[in-house]
Design an enzyme around this catalytic site. Structure first.
Site, mmCIF file in Angstrom:
data_model
loop_
_atom_site.group_PDB
_atom_site.id
_atom_site.type_symbol
_atom_site.label_atom_id
_atom_site.label_comp_id
_atom_site.label_asym_id
_atom_site.label_seq_id
_atom_site.Cartn_x
_atom_site.Cartn_y
_atom_site.Cartn_z
ATOM 1 N N SER A 119 0.821 -1.217 0.000
ATOM 2 C CA SER A 119 0.000 0.000 0.000
ATOM 3 C C SER A 119 0.845 1.253 0.000
ATOM 4 O O SER A 119 0.342 2.336 -0.284
ATOM 5 C CB SER A 119 -0.835 0.058 1.278
ATOM 6 N N HIS A 140 -0.711 -2.219 -7.253
ATOM 7 C CA HIS A 140 -1.507 -1.930 -6.055
ATOM 8 C C HIS A 140 -2.994 -1.971 -6.370
ATOM 9 O O HIS A 140 -3.538 -1.035 -6.967
ATOM 10 C CB HIS A 140 -1.081 -0.557 -5.505
HETATM 11 N N1 CAA Z 1 -15.480 -8.663 -1.749
HETATM 12 C C1 CAA Z 1 -16.054 -8.835 -2.955
HETATM 13 N N2 CAA Z 1 -17.182 -8.218 -3.350
HETATM 14 C C2 CAA Z 1 -17.771 -7.399 -2.465
HETATM 15 C C3 CAA Z 1 -17.245 -7.170 -1.183
HETATM 16 C C4 CAA Z 1 -16.051 -7.849 -0.830
HETATM 17 N N3 CAA Z 1 -15.448 -7.670 0.357
HETATM 18 N N4 CAA Z 1 -18.044 -6.298 -0.538
HETATM 19 C C5 CAA Z 1 -19.040 -5.983 -1.382
HETATM 20 N N5 CAA Z 1 -18.863 -6.645 -2.541
HETATM 21 C C6 CAA Z 1 -19.725 -6.574 -3.719
HETATM 22 C C7 CAA Z 1 -21.073 -7.132 -3.355
HETATM 23 O O1 CAA Z 1 -21.088 -8.535 -3.592
HETATM 24 C C8 CAA Z 1 -21.986 -6.382 -4.281
HETATM 25 O O2 CAA Z 1 -22.042 -7.033 -5.512
HETATM 26 P P1 CAA Z 1 -23.470 -7.469 -6.071
HETATM 27 O O3 CAA Z 1 -23.926 -6.283 -6.859
HETATM 28 O O4 CAA Z 1 -23.151 -8.659 -6.868
HETATM 29 O O5 CAA Z 1 -24.353 -7.752 -4.896
HETATM 30 C C9 CAA Z 1 -21.296 -5.035 -4.527
HETATM 31 O O6 CAA Z 1 -19.954 -5.206 -4.078
HETATM 32 C C10 CAA Z 1 -21.961 -3.939 -3.729
HETATM 33 O O7 CAA Z 1 -22.020 -4.381 -2.395
HETATM 34 P P2 CAA Z 1 -23.187 -4.042 -1.381
HETATM 35 O O8 CAA Z 1 -24.441 -3.756 -2.153
HETATM 36 O O9 CAA Z 1 -23.244 -5.110 -0.350
HETATM 37 O O10 CAA Z 1 -22.658 -2.775 -0.601
HETATM 38 P P3 CAA Z 1 -22.252 -1.361 -1.133
HETATM 39 O O11 CAA Z 1 -23.107 -0.894 -2.258
HETATM 40 O O12 CAA Z 1 -22.125 -0.537 0.088
HETATM 41 O O13 CAA Z 1 -20.787 -1.564 -1.724
HETATM 42 C C11 CAA Z 1 -18.477 -1.423 -1.390
HETATM 43 C C12 CAA Z 1 -19.755 -2.129 -0.987
HETATM 44 C C13 CAA Z 1 -18.175 -1.691 -2.868
HETATM 45 C C14 CAA Z 1 -17.367 -2.039 -0.542
HETATM 46 C C15 CAA Z 1 -18.647 0.116 -1.147
HETATM 47 O O14 CAA Z 1 -19.079 0.340 0.165
HETATM 48 C C16 CAA Z 1 -17.387 0.896 -1.381
HETATM 49 O O15 CAA Z 1 -17.035 1.221 -2.506
HETATM 50 N N6 CAA Z 1 -16.672 1.235 -0.279
HETATM 51 C C17 CAA Z 1 -15.416 1.968 -0.350
HETATM 52 C C18 CAA Z 1 -14.308 1.031 -0.765
HETATM 53 C C19 CAA Z 1 -13.002 1.736 -0.871
HETATM 54 O O16 CAA Z 1 -12.843 2.939 -0.666
HETATM 55 N N7 CAA Z 1 -11.954 0.941 -1.182
HETATM 56 C C20 CAA Z 1 -10.606 1.433 -1.229
HETATM 57 C C21 CAA Z 1 -9.960 1.151 0.108
HETATM 58 S S1 CAA Z 1 -8.325 1.774 0.142
HETATM 59 C C22 CAA Z 1 -7.413 0.628 -0.602
HETATM 60 O O17 CAA Z 1 -7.859 -0.410 -1.004
HETATM 61 C C23 CAA Z 1 -5.964 0.928 -0.754
HETATM 62 C C24 CAA Z 1 -5.124 0.565 0.399
HETATM 63 O O18 CAA Z 1 -3.924 0.345 0.149
HETATM 64 C C25 CAA Z 1 -5.552 0.567 1.804
HETATM 65 P P1 NAD Z 2 -4.284 -9.670 5.636
HETATM 66 O O1 NAD Z 2 -3.803 -9.556 7.035
HETATM 67 O O2 NAD Z 2 -5.738 -9.827 5.366
HETATM 68 O O3 NAD Z 2 -3.548 -10.910 4.904
HETATM 69 C C1 NAD Z 2 -2.162 -11.134 4.895
HETATM 70 C C2 NAD Z 2 -1.932 -12.639 4.688
HETATM 71 O O4 NAD Z 2 -0.544 -12.865 4.431
HETATM 72 C C3 NAD Z 2 -2.299 -13.483 5.920
HETATM 73 O O5 NAD Z 2 -3.204 -14.497 5.515
HETATM 74 C C4 NAD Z 2 -0.965 -14.082 6.360
HETATM 75 O O6 NAD Z 2 -1.087 -15.391 6.865
HETATM 76 C C5 NAD Z 2 -0.179 -14.087 5.057
HETATM 77 N N1 NAD Z 2 1.270 -14.073 5.220
HETATM 78 C C6 NAD Z 2 2.008 -13.321 6.067
HETATM 79 N N2 NAD Z 2 3.319 -13.586 5.874
HETATM 80 C C7 NAD Z 2 3.411 -14.501 4.876
HETATM 81 C C8 NAD Z 2 4.493 -15.155 4.216
HETATM 82 N N3 NAD Z 2 5.760 -14.906 4.565
HETATM 83 N N4 NAD Z 2 4.205 -16.040 3.215
HETATM 84 C C9 NAD Z 2 2.921 -16.316 2.889
HETATM 85 N N5 NAD Z 2 1.865 -15.721 3.486
HETATM 86 C C10 NAD Z 2 2.104 -14.827 4.460
HETATM 87 O O7 NAD Z 2 -3.700 -8.401 4.872
HETATM 88 P P2 NAD Z 2 -4.310 -7.609 3.605
HETATM 89 O O8 NAD Z 2 -5.261 -6.593 4.069
HETATM 90 O O9 NAD Z 2 -4.712 -8.617 2.574
HETATM 91 O O10 NAD Z 2 -3.004 -6.808 3.110
HETATM 92 C C11 NAD Z 2 -1.972 -7.455 2.417
HETATM 93 C C12 NAD Z 2 -1.124 -6.431 1.685
HETATM 94 O O11 NAD Z 2 -1.953 -5.679 0.781
HETATM 95 C C13 NAD Z 2 -0.441 -5.398 2.578
HETATM 96 O O12 NAD Z 2 0.800 -5.050 2.019
HETATM 97 C C14 NAD Z 2 -1.407 -4.216 2.520
HETATM 98 O O13 NAD Z 2 -0.790 -2.989 2.789
HETATM 99 C C15 NAD Z 2 -1.850 -4.289 1.073
HETATM 100 N N6 NAD Z 2 -3.142 -3.666 0.780
HETATM 101 C C16 NAD Z 2 -4.162 -3.761 1.681
HETATM 102 C C17 NAD Z 2 -5.382 -3.170 1.389
HETATM 103 C C18 NAD Z 2 -6.529 -3.246 2.352
HETATM 104 O O14 NAD Z 2 -7.515 -2.518 2.169
HETATM 105 N N7 NAD Z 2 -6.482 -4.086 3.363
HETATM 106 C C19 NAD Z 2 -5.566 -2.518 0.157
HETATM 107 C C20 NAD Z 2 -4.507 -2.478 -0.766
HETATM 108 C C21 NAD Z 2 -3.294 -3.057 -0.436
#
Ligand code: CAA
Ligand code: NAD
Length: 282
Positions: A119, A140
């Site tokens: 991330s 990513h």
């Molecule tokens: N995995 C797979 N599919 C999923 C899911 C999951 N965890 N959660 C929801 N869905 C699917 C559902 O199955 C649904 O599909 P259908 O149309 O087939 O039913 C669809 O998404 C919409 O879901 P819901 O109607 O249940 O709920 P919603 O309309 O609130 O949508 C959401 C859910 C898509 C997660 C929406 O709330 C959303 O867009 N949230 C924000 C997500 C976001 O910002 N993501 C970025 C996070 S940051 C990141 O990823 C980067 C990082 O490094 C941290």
């Molecule tokens: P998570 O905790 O859900 O899953 C991580 C998995 O990696 C666990 O199942 C763990 O058992 C496994 N693991 C750890 N060390 C390992 C190894 N040496 N070999 C094999 N498996 C191993 O974490 P996550 O949320 O899926 O995040 C994973 C990566 O993706 C991170 O780098 C995170 O920053 C990035 N990421 C996360 C998100 C998010 O929304 N959570 C979004 C984009 C990117």
């Protein structure tokens, strides 16, 4: 370069989603995790999501069967020896990631590309743990992977144009939209998103409003699909903290300091949805 055989390391919420979209797009996929339970959970989640897609008539029963046939669980990193492309999605920690990249470099064939779903961590530093930095790249995905269209593609200092092009072509084949981003802390997505989430946590910490009301402000006031505290729980509070620490250290600017409440929750094991408790209870 034509890529067919893919391996995903880490079967958590991101790794399982990445494995699913690759398998649905026709790639032969190994899904690896060092933890057997996590691997089983990842495979079960994929099957559940595919069943839901069949129920919604978005894919056919045979699409589901073919996708599952292209997907094989793995608990041995040595399986990387048969792969053209390996993507890592394990914990957001540089030491753990560089150790895995060092091992993968010794196992994977010479032509293989090694990608990371990190991330926020520097691609250049991860690449330096290998003898093939020109074939190391950031790919990513956003959470939830099967739903979100964006993939940030991040070049490390030495990533070759050929590697970049191969990963961009692959992203298009997955029906995702690539954006090219330079290697800098948090890339673009988390440099913008995470300070907003951290500020929402500060607002809660300082008693500006309740968690529910902070989320309502952003949902109804700014049309965000989820409020920032719900989103933090969904991403994982440990991952949010790691990313804030990377931003804080990387830019050396106090505006990125992680909120003490975030640290406290992570120390308590309140990691959000995946642990059953974060800003909300699940
Ligand atoms: N995995 C797979 N599919 C999923 C899911 C999951 N965890 N959660 C929801 N869905 C699917 C559902 O199955 C649904 O599909 P259908 O149309 O087939 O039913 C669809 O998404 C919409 O879901 P819901 O109607 O249940 O709920 P919603 O309309 O609130 O949508 C959401 C859910 C898509 C997660 C929406 O709330 C959303 O867009 N949230 C924000 C997500 C976001 O910002 N993501 C970025 C996070 S940051 C990141 O990823 C980067 C990082 O490094 C941290
Ligand atoms: P998570 O905790 O859900 O899953 C991580 C998995 O990696 C666990 O199942 C763990 O058992 C496994 N693991 C750890 N060390 C390992 C190894 N040496 N070999 C094999 N498996 C191993 O974490 P996550 O949320 O899926 O995040 C994973 C990566 O993706 C991170 O780098 C995170 O920053 C990035 N990421 C996360 C998100 C998010 O929304 N959570 C979004 C984009 C990117």
């Amino acid at each position: 370069m034509a890529i067919n055989k893919v391996m995903v390391i880490g079967a958590g919420q991101m790794g399982a989603g990445i494995a699913q979209v690759f398998a649905q797009s026709g790639f032969d996929v190994l899904l690896n995790d060092m933890n057997k339970e996590a691997l089983e959970k990842g495979m079960i989640n994929i099957e559940k999501l595919l069943t839901r897609a069949v129920d919604k008539e978005r894919i056919s029963e045979s699409d589901k069967t073919e996708t599952l046939n292209r997907l094989t669980p793995s608990s041995d990193l040595q399986d990387a020896q048969s792969r053209d492309f390996v993507i890592e999605a394990i914990v957001e920690n540089m030491d753990v990631k560089t150790k895995v990249f060092g091992e993968l470099d010794a196992i994977a064939p010479k032509h293989a590309i090694l990608a990371t779903n990190t991330s926020s961590l520097p691609i250049t530093e991860i690449a330096a743990a290998t003898n093939r930095p020109e074939q190391v790249i950031g790919m990513h995905f956003m959470n939830p992977v099967p739903v979100m269209k964006l993939v940030e593609i991040i070049r490390g200092l030495q990533t070759s144009d050929e590697t970049y092009q191969t990963v961009e072509d692959m992203t298009n084949k997955l029906s995702k939209s690539p954006v090219e981003v330079n290697d800098s802390p948090g890339f673009a997505a988390n440099r913008i998103l995470m300070p907003m989430i951290n500020e929402a946590i500060f607002s809660l910490h300082e008693g500006v409003a309740s968690a529910e009301d902070i989320d309502t402000v952003m949902k109804l006031g700014m049309n965000h699909p989820m409020g920032p505290l719900t989103l933090a729980d969904f991403i994982g509070l440990d991952t949010c903290l790691y990313i804030m620490e990377v931003l804080h250290e990387g830019y050396g600017d106090s505006k990125y300091r992680p909120c003490p409440l975030l640290r406290k929750y992570v120390k308590a094991g309140w990691l959000g949805k995946k642990s059953g408790r974060g800003f909300y209870q699940y």
